[in-house]
Motif scaffolding. Sequence first.
Motif, PDB file in Angstrom:
ATOM      1  N   LEU A  73       0.822  -1.206   0.000  1.00  0.00           N
ATOM      2  CA  LEU A  73       0.000   0.000   0.000  1.00  0.00           C
ATOM      3  C   LEU A  73       0.860   1.262   0.000  1.00  0.00           C
ATOM      4  O   LEU A  73       0.422   2.316  -0.467  1.00  0.00           O
ATOM      5  CB  LEU A  73      -0.956  -0.015   1.186  1.00  0.00           C
ATOM      6  N   THR A  89      -3.741   3.228  -8.502  1.00  0.00           N
ATOM      7  CA  THR A  89      -4.337   3.182  -7.168  1.00  0.00           C
ATOM      8  C   THR A  89      -5.125   1.892  -6.974  1.00  0.00           C
ATOM      9  O   THR A  89      -4.986   1.211  -5.941  1.00  0.00           O
ATOM     10  CB  THR A  89      -5.257   4.401  -6.951  1.00  0.00           C
ATOM     11  N   ARG A  93      -4.118  -1.088  -4.305  1.00  0.00           N
ATOM     12  CA  ARG A  93      -5.111  -1.394  -3.273  1.00  0.00           C
ATOM     13  C   ARG A  93      -5.646  -2.823  -3.411  1.00  0.00           C
ATOM     14  O   ARG A  93      -5.921  -3.488  -2.408  1.00  0.00           O
ATOM     15  CB  ARG A  93      -6.249  -0.384  -3.310  1.00  0.00           C
ATOM     16  N   THR A  94      -5.799  -3.310  -4.624  1.00  0.00           N
ATOM     17  CA  THR A  94      -6.234  -4.695  -4.831  1.00  0.00           C
ATOM     18  C   THR A  94      -5.190  -5.660  -4.284  1.00  0.00           C
ATOM     19  O   THR A  94      -5.513  -6.608  -3.554  1.00  0.00           O
ATOM     20  CB  THR A  94      -6.482  -4.969  -6.332  1.00  0.00           C
ATOM     21  N   THR A  97      -5.011  -5.300  -0.378  1.00  0.00           N
ATOM     22  CA  THR A  97      -6.204  -5.871   0.236  1.00  0.00           C
ATOM     23  C   THR A  97      -6.149  -7.396   0.194  1.00  0.00           C
ATOM     24  O   THR A  97      -6.522  -8.063   1.169  1.00  0.00           O
ATOM     25  CB  THR A  97      -7.478  -5.357  -0.467  1.00  0.00           C
TER      26      THR A  97
END
Length: 186
Positions: A73, A89, A93-94, A97
């Motif tokens: 991140l 982004t 983030r994928t 996460t």
Amino acid sequence: MTTYSPVVAETTTARRGPAAVRALPYTAAFAGLSFALAQGLLPEQAQPFEQVTDYLLEILFTVSLVTGAAATLALRRLGVVRRSSRFDTVAVRTNGTGQALVALAAGATVVAGENTLGPVFLLGLALNLVGGVLTAVAATRAGALPRVLAIGLGAGLPLAMVVGTWGPMVGVVLGFAVAESIRRRV
């Protein structure tokens, strides 16, 4: 007399970030190294857990995933991918996460004392695989890392899965190489 330029200040902060953010890739690499060595050297993990080493291995796995998610991140803040790009982004983030969801499943495994590889783990693994490829594309487009390292962000997890017991070392080598590349760039 030196004048303050908000544009230069924002760019410098975006590239470097605070010291704690700059340290995240190294922290993740060291956590990964701890897990990789434990997995390679300790006896195979029993199901359900029987020994302290079973718990230790899962705790190290969880810590490596949490630090890996944080480092992933932070790639936007460190300038590895473009902050202004929506694609970049979403990619980071994928990926982050996915790692966090796998860490959640690993943490639940520590608490339960046996594998709790359920839908959270599978969703996390899928997001991590897809996010890794997307992050590789984003890092390649940004040009902040050598191309082989940018591509490695997407190829690292599948390669580690193929290698087997010592597979986490793929991520460790990649993590240290990315961390050092970021350090030399700023």
